[in-house]
Design an enzyme around this catalytic site. Structure first.
Site, PDB file in Angstrom:
ATOM      1  N   GLY A 242       0.764  -1.213  -0.029  1.00 21.01           N
ATOM      2  CA  GLY A 242       0.088  -0.142  -0.036  1.00 21.01           C
ATOM      3  C   GLY A 242       0.632   1.252  -0.100  1.00 21.01           C
ATOM      4  O   GLY A 242       0.244   2.495  -0.252  1.00 21.01           O
ATOM      5  N   GLU A 280       3.955  -6.814   1.443  1.00 25.22           N
ATOM      6  CA  GLU A 280       3.506  -7.087   0.101  1.00 25.22           C
ATOM      7  C   GLU A 280       3.331  -5.888  -0.873  1.00 25.22           C
ATOM      8  O   GLU A 280       2.461  -5.619  -1.387  1.00 25.22           O
ATOM      9  CB  GLU A 280       2.099  -7.689  -0.017  1.00 25.22           C
ATOM     10  N   PRO A 281       4.626  -5.294  -1.068  1.00 24.62           N
ATOM     11  CA  PRO A 281       4.653  -4.017  -1.899  1.00 24.62           C
ATOM     12  C   PRO A 281       4.289  -4.313  -3.372  1.00 24.62           C
ATOM     13  O   PRO A 281       4.827  -5.076  -3.848  1.00 24.62           O
ATOM     14  CB  PRO A 281       5.852  -3.264  -1.639  1.00 24.62           C
ATOM     15  N   GLY A 282       3.299  -3.361  -3.800  1.00 23.06           N
ATOM     16  CA  GLY A 282       3.036  -3.498  -5.576  1.00 23.06           C
ATOM     17  C   GLY A 282       3.484  -2.326  -6.017  1.00 23.06           C
ATOM     18  O   GLY A 282       4.529  -2.121  -6.549  1.00 23.06           O
ATOM     19  N   ARG A 283       2.546  -1.298  -6.047  1.00 23.65           N
ATOM     20  CA  ARG A 283       2.567   0.008  -6.649  1.00 23.65           C
ATOM     21  C   ARG A 283       4.162   0.592  -6.441  1.00 23.65           C
ATOM     22  O   ARG A 283       4.946   0.803  -7.247  1.00 23.65           O
ATOM     23  CB  ARG A 283       1.597   0.985  -6.272  1.00 23.65           C
ATOM     24  N   TYR A 322      -8.999   6.658 -11.118  1.00 25.43           N
ATOM     25  CA  TYR A 322      -8.497   7.037  -9.999  1.00 25.43           C
ATOM     26  C   TYR A 322      -8.292   8.401  -9.814  1.00 25.43           C
ATOM     27  O   TYR A 322      -7.462   8.825  -8.929  1.00 25.43           O
ATOM     28  CB  TYR A 322      -7.536   5.927  -9.385  1.00 25.43           C
ATOM     29  N   CYS A 349     -13.065   6.609 -27.513  1.00 24.24           N
ATOM     30  CA  CYS A 349     -13.985   7.389 -27.663  1.00 24.24           C
ATOM     31  C   CYS A 349     -14.827   7.742 -26.300  1.00 24.24           C
ATOM     32  O   CYS A 349     -15.960   7.185 -26.066  1.00 24.24           O
ATOM     33  CB  CYS A 349     -15.013   6.515 -28.545  1.00 24.24           C
ATOM     34  N   GLU A 350     -14.228   8.565 -25.615  1.00 26.96           N
ATOM     35  CA  GLU A 350     -14.762   8.736 -24.230  1.00 26.96           C
ATOM     36  C   GLU A 350     -13.986  10.158 -23.817  1.00 26.96           C
ATOM     37  O   GLU A 350     -12.686  10.276 -23.573  1.00 26.96           O
ATOM     38  CB  GLU A 350     -14.757   7.515 -23.407  1.00 26.96           C
ATOM     39  N   TYR A 378      -0.024  -0.854 -12.291  1.00 28.85           N
ATOM     40  CA  TYR A 378      -1.137  -0.901 -12.674  1.00 28.85           C
ATOM     41  C   TYR A 378      -1.663  -0.235 -13.751  1.00 28.85           C
ATOM     42  O   TYR A 378      -2.734   0.143 -14.075  1.00 28.85           O
ATOM     43  CB  TYR A 378      -2.447  -0.003 -11.483  1.00 28.85           C
TER      44      TYR A 378
END
Ligand SMILES: *Cc1c(COP(=O)(O)O)cnc(C)c1O
Length: 419
Positions: A242, A280-283, A322, A349-350, A378
């Site tokens: 996190g 558990e580091p991810g980002r 986000y 297209c948005e 991500y």
């Protein structure tokens, strides 16, 4: 003077005398020619250095501890393999990440499997692979495991709890608050723990919590330690991931050292001294080691100056989902003076397909290369085929050499599943 944005690129970034961005000795115009754009470019040395930084920060101060990389942040087999080579375990959410972890050569004993809705098939793969820890989220996980674990085998498990700590991050990536779909509140966790302790095929190893993602203040992450300790004395405590990553000039996340220091201070206060700790580091493990290279396809100077590139929410959903803020630079013109306020938009297209808004850039031209730093986390994992988009390659660069560890999708790939 060096362009300030270099601080947001991986350590191997520099600028050639002609104003072209380089990474680990490779010019970005050469990368664009050889691999096309968009491309997710990873500085391999920087990725390895970050993995070692995490491992050393934790294990020098708490030897009975390990770092497992949260694969979901960048679930490329090649990225998982780097983590394995640097001595880390792998955290997986679901069967696909588990299978790629095994392809990456991880010792199955170092795999931790998560999920609030694991299927029987996924748990079967986990049990058959003899993975180290299944993190049980609910009673149904236990029902399934008791069916699946063969006689003579014991599956080690952790129980995920809701630590009931709020965090100052985007609501979509808060997971530790009351009402979260992940884990069990203390009373329910106690009942499930007692059931697991009585199970002949399950080994109740410990408890797990994860507060959320992109959290800048380590105190919010350390706040989960006391609620874990309140569940009882176990051999293992898994403190989740996190920690926030730096995306913009203004972002000031805690360093790995400050983060680990805050966790271990709480661990010393609340947990048994001989407990095994897992983080558990991810980002924060992968974000800073990569950038995305685009080509400017159109420049429209109208109500605003729209600099449109050949990618967007097909390769980066962080901004759309986000409100993640990024910076960007014209990667072939790093010495040019900023000249106008622009909004960098994608090709989808948005109207929500905005990559950077607002941004100061030199006057952009069609064909310019545009690099967005801090896109390791991500992005690849949430890439999609919206508008028939071919997902970009992942290119590793190291010592002046570049190789695609994942190739670009082809038009044929788009129809590969047609019956
Ligand atoms: C997503 C997740 C992580 C990693 O979170 P980051 O914010 O990317 O560090 C770790 N553990 C669990 C259980 C997760 O769901």
């Amino acid at each position: 003077m060096a362009h300030p944005i270099l601080d947001l690129f991986p350590a191997g970034a520099a600028v050639d005398p002609d104003g072209t961005l380089t990474i680990a000795g490779c010019r970005v115009d050469d990368l664009a020619r050889d691999f096309g754009t968009p491309a997710i470019v990873v500085d391999e040395a920087s990725l390895r250095a970050r993995a070692r930084e995490y491992r050393d920060a934790l294990t020098t101060r708490w030897p009975n501890a390990r770092v497992v990389f949260a694969s979901k942040a960048f679930p490329a087999t090649a990225v998982q393999r780097v983590m394995v080579e640097e001595g880390l375990g792998l955290d997986v959410a679901g069967g696909g990440e588990l299978l790629s972890a095994l392809r990456a050569g991880v010792d199955p004993a170092l795999i931790v499997m998560h999920g609030n809705a694991k299927t029987t098939e996924e748990l079967r793969i986990a049990v058959e692979a003899r993975i180290g820890l299944v993190v049980v989220d609910n009673e149904d996980d236990v029902d399934r495991l008791e069916q699946l674990v063969p006689p003579g085998v014991v599956q080690r498990v952790l129980v995920r709890i809701v630590p009931e700590v709020a965090s100052s991050t985007h609501p979509h990536v808060q997971t530790g608050q009351v009402g979260s779909k992940f884990g069990l509140t203390a009373a329910a966790a106690r009942i499930l723990i007692a059931r697991i302790e009585a199970s002949p095929v399950l080994d109740m190893r410990g408890v797990h919590a994860h507060v959320g993602s992109q959290i800048m203040d380590p105190a919010e992450l350390a706040a989960a330690v006391a609620p874990l300790a309140a569940l009882g004395t176990f051999p293992v405590y898994d403190l989740g991931g996190g920690l926030g990553a730096r995306y913009t000039y203004d972002d000031r996340p805690a360093s790995v050292d400050e983060y680990v220091g805050a966790l271990l201070a709480a661990a010393q206060e609340h947990l048994p001294a001989d407990a095994e700790l897992i983080i558990e580091p991810g980002r924060s493990m992968v974000n800073g080691s990569a950038f995305t290279l685009y080509t400017v396809t159109t420049v429209k100077r109208d109500a605003r100056t729209f600099v449109a590139v050949d990618g967007g929410m097909g390769d980066n959903l962080e901004a759309a989902m986000y409100d993640q803020r990024y910076e960007a630079a014209l990667a072939g013109r790093m010495h040019d003076e900023d000249a106008e306020d622009v909004v960098v938009v994608g090709r989808h297209c948005e109207s929500g397909d905005v990559l950077v808004d607002p941004l100061r850039l030199p006057a952009a031209r069609v064909g310019d290369l545009l690099a967005v730093p801090a896109t390791g986390a991500y992005t690849h994992t949430m890439a999609n085929n919206y508008n028939g988009y071919r997902r970009p390659p992942v290119v590793f660069v190291r010592d002046g050499e570049a190789r695609a560890v994942i190739r670009r999708e082809t038009w044929e790939d788009l129809f590969g599943r047609d019956a």
